[in-house]
Design a protein around this motif. Structure first.
Motif, PDB file in Angstrom:
ATOM      1  N   PHE A 146      47.341  -0.848  -5.694  1.00 12.28           N
ATOM      2  CA  PHE A 146      46.792  -0.068  -6.745  1.00 12.28           C
ATOM      3  C   PHE A 146      45.720   0.988  -6.155  1.00 12.28           C
ATOM      4  N   ASN A 147      46.210   1.437  -5.229  1.00 16.54           N
ATOM      5  CA  ASN A 147      45.744   2.600  -4.444  1.00 16.54           C
ATOM      6  C   ASN A 147      46.591   3.459  -3.857  1.00 16.54           C
ATOM      7  N   ALA A 148      46.799   4.744  -4.481  1.00 14.92           N
ATOM      8  CA  ALA A 148      47.811   5.600  -4.341  1.00 14.92           C
ATOM      9  C   ALA A 148      48.007   6.292  -2.863  1.00 14.92           C
ATOM     10  N   THR A 149      46.754   6.245  -2.390  1.00 21.56           N
ATOM     11  CA  THR A 149      46.851   6.993  -0.991  1.00 21.56           C
ATOM     12  C   THR A 149      47.550   5.998   0.081  1.00 21.56           C
ATOM     13  N   TYR A 203      37.138  -4.781 -17.140  1.00 27.35           N
ATOM     14  CA  TYR A 203      36.368  -3.742 -16.075  1.00 27.35           C
ATOM     15  C   TYR A 203      35.509  -3.006 -17.101  1.00 27.35           C
ATOM     16  N   MET A 204      35.909  -2.804 -18.304  1.00 24.84           N
ATOM     17  CA  MET A 204      34.746  -1.996 -19.353  1.00 24.84           C
ATOM     18  C   MET A 204      33.516  -2.600 -19.287  1.00 24.84           C
ATOM     19  N   ARG A 220      29.763  -1.276 -10.457  1.00 26.82           N
ATOM     20  CA  ARG A 220      29.989  -0.249 -11.799  1.00 26.82           C
ATOM     21  C   ARG A 220      30.852   0.732 -11.405  1.00 26.82           C
ATOM     22  N   MET A 221      30.786   1.472 -10.371  1.00 33.66           N
ATOM     23  CA  MET A 221      31.534   2.464  -9.965  1.00 33.66           C
ATOM     24  C   MET A 221      32.868   2.265  -9.410  1.00 33.66           C
ATOM     25  N   LYS A 222      32.955   0.936  -8.905  1.00 26.69           N
ATOM     26  CA  LYS A 222      34.221   0.565  -8.472  1.00 26.69           C
ATOM     27  C   LYS A 222      34.924   0.450  -9.816  1.00 26.69           C
ATOM     28  N   ALA A 223      34.348  -0.306 -10.683  1.00 29.95           N
ATOM     29  CA  ALA A 223      34.942  -0.610 -12.070  1.00 29.95           C
ATOM     30  C   ALA A 223      35.444   0.683 -12.783  1.00 29.95           C
ATOM     31  N   LEU A 224      34.594   1.939 -12.532  1.00 32.23           N
ATOM     32  CA  LEU A 224      34.921   3.051 -13.269  1.00 32.23           C
ATOM     33  C   LEU A 224      36.113   3.711 -12.715  1.00 32.23           C
ATOM     34  N   TRP A 276      38.578   2.083 -11.114  1.00 30.66           N
ATOM     35  CA  TRP A 276      39.687   1.348 -11.701  1.00 30.66           C
ATOM     36  C   TRP A 276      39.738   1.735 -13.190  1.00 30.66           C
ATOM     37  N   LEU A 277      39.133   2.097 -14.000  1.00 30.62           N
ATOM     38  CA  LEU A 277      39.390   2.413 -15.333  1.00 30.62           C
ATOM     39  C   LEU A 277      39.975   3.669 -15.438  1.00 30.62           C
TER      40      LEU A 277
END
Length: 284
Positions: A96-99, A152-153, A230-234, A236-237
């Motif tokens: 799930f990492n486009a790069t 994730y929310m 939290r920032m990783k979850a954001l 991902w969302l």
């Protein structure tokens, strides 16, 4: 006359192969632990347990391999994609990492991949194939997209006060021989001297969602808890808005507005701007 075999040995062996500990087996069969341990060594139960573990491990590997083969086969059969796009889809569904997916599929440097990966992710045909692959994976795991999205929310918008209560309290001032008492100038009576202290109280584990906690630790300075990132979850969302229900998307937009109102600083939550762009369409 030969002595009949002790049936308890077979019982103990079966329990051991099922994963029970020696002390548990001894307790259930009302035997000394040393006896069970001797049987284990004499009859080499450990070898059989290792074989069973290896067998289970092979089954798991086989299942994962079949799932991966299914994903590859599905992508290869899609005539609407180029070879490189097919590879991109396969790599993306695993990380799930486009790069990273673009870098592996197109064999380019990081900067090129960082620029082109997200752009390719926006390609309608590529996006459609990735959505198919996501759904296939979710079906295999018996999970719904909204369940994963909600988790994730929960992480992104977790409130520390759900896990602890903090504030101030009045407590007695203590001396070597007990509480300090002073004379009330108005009444002449003795009263206990108190002081205001800051306090933190953890809530009972049975009343909170422990899956959102990254760490609970007891150190020399006391106990502490750490929420998941939290920032990783954001992020991902932001990358998986297609998995959310309309209600979930609306809730994220509402949370963003409330956070902006409290902080007065849009820069601190720039990841949420990306999320809102997914909901209402980017104006950039």
């Amino acid at each position: 006359m030969a002595r009949a075999p002790d049936k308890r040995i077979e019982q103990a062996k079966e329990m051991y192969l099922q994963g029970q500990r020696l002390v548990e087996i001894a307790s259930q069969l009302n035997l000394p632990e040393g006896t069970v341990r001797r049987w284990k060594c004499t009859h080499k139960w450990e070898n059989e347990r290792s074989e069973k573990k290896s067998e289970r491990s092979e089954k798991k590997k086989s299942k994962k391999k079949k799932a991966a083969e299914s994903e590859v086969e599905q992508v290869i059969e899609n005539p609407d994609l180029t070879d490189k796009q097919r590879l991109f889809c396969i790599y993306y569904i695993r990380s799930f990492n486009a790069t990273k997916a673009y870098q592996k599929a197109y064999e380019v440097d990081y900067l090129t991949a960082a620029a082109n990966g997200p752009r390719l992710l926006g390609n309608a045909r590529v996006k459609k194939e990735i959505l198919h692959l996501k759904q296939e994976r979710l079906n295999r795991e018996f999970l719904s997209e909204s369940d994963i999205f909600q988790k994730y929310m929960d992480i992104a918008f977790a409130d520390i006060t759900d896990y602890l209560k903090f504030g101030t309290e009045e407590v007695p001032v203590m001396a070597m021989y007990g509480p300090v008492k002073i004379k009330d100038l108005e009444t002449g009576e003795e009263k206990q001297l108190t002081k205001t202290v800051n306090t933190v109280h953890f809530k009972e584990s049975s009343g909170v969602d422990g899956t959102i906690l990254a760490e609970v630790r007891q150190g020399k300075d006391g106990a502490s808890i750490k929420l998941s990132d939290r920032m990783k979850a954001l992020r991902w969302l932001s990358d998986h808005m297609d998995m959310g229900t309309e209600e979930q998307k609306a809730k994220i937009a509402q949370m963003k507005a409330q956070t902006e109102k409290i902080t007065g600083n849009n820069q601190e939550i720039e990841d949420l701007d990306d999320i809102e762009g997914e909901i209402y369409g980017s104006s950039k």
